[in-house]
Every structure is written in structure tokens, then in C-alpha cells.
Design a protein around this motif. Structure first.
Motif, short mmCIF file in Angstrom:
data_model
loop_
_atom_site.label_atom_id
_atom_site.label_comp_id
_atom_site.label_asym_id
_atom_site.label_seq_id
_atom_site.Cartn_x
_atom_site.Cartn_y
_atom_site.Cartn_z
N ASN A 137 0.77 -1.24 0.00
CA ASN A 137 0.00 0.00 0.00
C ASN A 137 0.80 1.29 0.00
OD1 ASN A 137 -2.60 -1.33 0.16
ND2 ASN A 137 -1.91 -1.97 2.18
N TYR A 166 -6.65 6.38 -2.40
CA TYR A 166 -7.35 5.18 -2.83
C TYR A 166 -8.68 5.07 -2.10
CZ TYR A 166 -8.10 0.23 -3.78
OH TYR A 166 -8.62 -0.99 -4.17
N ILE A 167 -9.75 4.81 -2.84
CA ILE A 167 -11.06 4.75 -2.21
C ILE A 167 -11.75 3.40 -2.34
CG2 ILE A 167 -12.16 7.03 -1.87
CD1 ILE A 167 -11.56 5.20 -5.23
N GLY A 168 -11.22 2.54 -3.21
CA GLY A 168 -11.86 1.25 -3.43
C GLY A 168 -11.91 0.42 -2.17
N PHE A 169 -12.73 -0.59 -2.16
CA PHE A 169 -12.72 -1.49 -1.01
C PHE A 169 -12.87 -2.93 -1.49
CE2 PHE A 169 -16.92 0.26 -1.61
CZ PHE A 169 -17.77 -0.82 -1.55
N ASN A 170 -12.23 -3.79 -0.78
CA ASN A 170 -12.24 -5.22 -1.06
C ASN A 170 -12.50 -5.95 0.24
OD1 ASN A 170 -10.86 -5.09 -3.81
ND2 ASN A 170 -9.51 -3.95 -2.43
N PHE A 171 -13.56 -6.72 0.29
CA PHE A 171 -13.73 -7.52 1.51
C PHE A 171 -14.38 -8.83 1.14
CE2 PHE A 171 -17.49 -4.91 1.07
CZ PHE A 171 -18.52 -5.81 1.27
#
Lengths: 255, 255
Positions: free
Chosen positions: B174, B250-255
Motif C-alpha cells: 500500500n 485510494y477509495i476502493g474497497f475489497n472484503f
DNA sequence: ACAAAAGTGTTTTTAATACACCCATGA
DNA sequence: TCATGGGTGTATTAAAAACACTTTTGT
């Protein structure tokens, strides 16, 4: 650091390690707002006047207590809840974090000890306000405060909350922690609003639904909203087992 | 927790807070390997035999020392380096983390105090082995140990290293922290190998180059490798200012 | 019938992946 | 001239983003 209202009194009775404390940033989500659970602290100034302010729930650890265990204890003493999502996120060890007179006086008043240096380990907890409010009384003059309406606090607790929020945002991007803040049954819109509020951004509704419903661990229930003056939404639940099985071990990197 | 070899001796002389320590996981990268800097610890068992093992560089904090400052001090005492990348990553506070006889004995021997409970804050540091080796002597019987060839260590230091590696991997995904481990001038292949070694994966060379050279903060120098029995690679440097300007929030999200 | 939020599909754009050959140098 | 690692481009696939209307309910 700090000491939970009633726990503080207990602390002076039972044996504590006065160098090390644990503080909990307890997040809750209700009426589409992110809130933090704070405790009223009362102290007497030099003129004998009584003042109130707010502090994080926290306490010194006992001599042989695991930090994680101390955090769980603080949470349980305050709310009656256990098996709550709770994560250590940072240590606050600035030598001047306890330097204001009111903080020093309050520590003396509640512990009977002259304390000026405490290293505190901060945890954040995620709880579902509505359910816990229903089943457990919040004790110790605790109050839910809107995350962006936090008044001046004891010690460096405002900074601790700020950092806790950062960590919560980070967690929300990478793990399905949002569900910890919602009731077992929730609508997609509730989930989206939760993301929008915590990440402080707008999300496209169609893309959001596509994304979350594309996972297999969000399961639709037969139940719908009732009594709403518009098309009722379906309720969903989070299936943790499916998540555990399907979790993609993400390998990409962004820097 | 722990105490750096020579710092330990100093600790008993100068005033320390024996409840709180700082340990540093010092990462270095050389000969295409990730390494950790460990210190030889000598102790005497009950039969009077002398033993050696390894530990993390660490020390108790002094009564009014900031944790970050303590970590920087430990690093500087050991390597002579300052202004090094250094990040707090986790607190280790298990009440039994100091329970083996050799650890208790060693603490008694080095501090003169009977200590059985220490909460330690762990930091990881990233240093460029070649440059620092050139300019500064490593003191105190310190040794670079390959990350996957670490022998049994003092206290819970192996666990601390494992967790530190996890945090390093996370950071590497990151943020541009890899450059901290490389010389000021480096080749793209060195950078790629660093990513592959730390993240423990293979990366496609063309895609990797495309990605890193697509950023504006990796700047090619006029200089090439010399004396290599193959096409010499260009050197690059990391431009931190450009990174700071261009960093995408960065604004994306991964879960 | 109106207000209010739920729910739905397609197109465009962007990023990630897969993949094979020629180049420059020292020995 | 050979061995070694450096360096390059394109096509495919997958994911993210942009975007507007119909549906269901209570009042």
C-alpha cells in the motif's frame, strides 16, 4: 490512558499496574450515524468546583492481565456485552499525554496514586447499538456521541478516537467488519449508508449492490421491511462461514 | 520485551521503567534476501554454563521517554543510523511472555531486577544494509539472519518477527516502502526481486515494469550497471516529492 | 395520485493478466 | 560466439465507473 468511572474506584481497591492501561474506542452505528461511546468523568478543581467532561472507557491493567483480556473486561463491565469485535490498533506512549492539571488531579482522586506517565494500548470495538441497547443497560453515565461532534475530552482521548477511526476505515476497506455494526438482519441500503458514513464518500447504489450481492456471503431473507411508506426492502444477513471459505487472498499491490 | 545487549547494562545504571519496553524488528535486504538484525545474548544457566542465543534489539524505556524516541534510540545505539523508517506495529502484552527460566534469569542478570511482566511495543525498521554496512559499524554482536532461517529466540521474539513481517507485507502493498530497503540507486529488477521476496510470490517482469514505470516517481538515472556480463540495467531513484504530490487517495474497497 | 425509497442493466473505461523475442555486455 | 539477464508490446480478460427509469408501498 484512563480508568472507567466505576472501574476506577475498583482499581484502587484491587491490584493494578499503574504504568499500563487499555482504552476502548467503542463504535456504534444508529440513525445513519457513526457514534462513539464515551463516559462522563467528574472532577473537582482547585476551587472545589465540580466539573464534568468525557473520556474513553478504559482502565489500568491488573498485574497479570493480558491486554486483550483487559479490553474485553472494560467492554463487558460497561455494556454487559461479550464476544464483541475488538482489535488492538495502536499504543499511545507520549510522556506528556498526562500533563493537564485536571487529568493529574482526576487520577489522584480516582486511584489514590500520583500518576503522571501511563502507556495505553488502544482497542476499537464494533457493536450494534440497537440490539445491545435493547438487551443491556449502558451503565456508568455512558453516552453515544456522534463522531464529528465530540467535545474536548480527557487526556489525549480525542487523538485516540481519530486514530481509531482511521483504523476502522482501513479495516472496512479490507474485511467485512461493517456487519458488526449492524443488526443481524439489515437492508442493502443500511449497509451502503454505513460504508458511506464511515468512509466519508458517496457510493453508486447500483454498483454497490452489484458488488456486495456478487459475493456469496450476503444472503437474502424472506422477510421485508414493514410499515415503510415506500417499497419495502428485503433483509439480508451476513454468512460468516461462506465468507471464511470464499475469502480471496488478495495479492495485488498499490503504492 | 527485552533489552539490547549493551543497553541492558546501561539500563541498570540509568533510570528505567521496568514495565515497558520497545523492541525493533530491523529488516534489511541484501543478496536478494530479506534479513532481520538480531543480537547475541549470553546467559549463564544454573550449572554455571554459559549459553548464547539471539534476541531482538530492544530496551526498557526511560521514565519520560516517548516510545517512538526509545525505538529510534535503540536503533541508533546499535547501528549509528538515524532518520530511519520506523513504525510501531503492535503491542505484545501476554502475561506469560516472560516465563522461561532463561529469560527470567537473563533479565535479573542484566538489570539487577526481578522482572516477570513487561509489555513491549514492537517497531519495525527498514534499512539499506549495503550503505549502512559501508558507513557504520554494526556493534553489539549483531547479526543479519535470513528471515526464514531464524533459530529459537529469546522471549516471544520469533512471534514478534512473524507479526512484523505481516505488517511489512501489508505496508509494501500500500505504500512505497520498498525503497527504504534499497540503495538510493537501484535497478528495476532489484525492486521486483524485493517485492517477490517479501510478498513471497512471482511477478511478471513486463507487467511489473509497466506498473512501476507508469508512476512518475521512479526516475531513470543516466547511470548504468557496469561490469556485469550481460546487458547493463539502468539505475533508478525514488522521488519522494513526486510521490507525495501524486499519491492517489485510494477509495476502493475489497472484503 | 403522490411522495419516497427499492430495485434493476448496459455501456464505457480502466486496470490486470498472459505471453515471447531481441538486445547489450563480459568472458 | 555464447551465456546471461535487460528490456520491450499487444491482445485478452476482469473489474470499476457512469448512468436513468420502473416498482412498491403508505398516506
Amino acid at each position: 490512558m484512563s480508568t472507567a468511572g466505576s472501574s476506577a474506584e475498583k482499581s484502587s481497591a484491587r491490584s493494578i499496574n499503574p504504568h499500563i492501561s487499555v482504552d476502548c474506542v467503542i463504535f456504534g452505528f444508529s440513525t445513519n450515524q457513526l457514534k462513539v461511546l464515551l463516559i462522563e468523568r467528574a472532577y473537582t478543581d482547585e476551587s472545589g468546583n465540580r466539573h464534568r467532561d468525557l473520556k474513553l472507557p478504559g482502565d489500568f491493567i491488573t498485574p497479570d492481565e493480558h491486554l486483550d483480556r483487559a479490553a474485553a473486561r472494560i467492554l463487558e463491565e460497561l455494556t454487559g456485552l461479550h464476544d464483541i469485535y475488538l482489535r488492538q490498533f495502536e499504543v499511545f506512549g507520549h510522556p506528556n499525554r498526562i500533563s493537564r492539571k485536571i487529568d493529574l488531579d482526576w487520577l489522584l482522586e480516582t486511584t489514590g496514586l500520583q500518576i503522571h506517565r501511563v502507556v495505553t494500548t488502544a482497542y476499537y470495538a464494533l457493536i450494534n447499538i440497537s440490539e445491545s441497547n435493547r438487551d443491556f443497560a449502558i451503565k456508568n453515565n455512558a453516552r453515544w456521541i456522534h463522531i464529528s461532534r465530540i467535545p474536548p475530552l480527557a487526556f489525549d482521548h480525542l487523538e485516540i478516537i481519530r486514530r481509531g477511526l482511521k483504523h476502522l476505515q482501513e479495516a472496512l476497506r479490507n474485511e467485512p467488519v461493517g456487519f458488526e455494526l449492524l443488526p443481524a438482519k439489515f437492508t442493502i441500503r443500511q449497509l451502503q449508508t454505513l460504508y458511506e458514513v464511515i468512509l466519508d464518500c458517496k457510493l453508486d447504489n447500483r454498483n454497490f449492490r452489484k458488488k456486495v450481492l456478487g459475493t456469496r456471503y450476503l444472503v437474502q431473507l424472506d422477510e421485508k421491511q414493514a410499515g415503510v411508506p415506500h417499497k419495502p426492502a428485503y433483509f439480508y444477513r451476513f454468512d460468516r462461514n461462506t465468507y471464511m471459505r470464499d475469502r480471496k487472498d488478495y495479492i495485488g499491490f498499490n503504492f
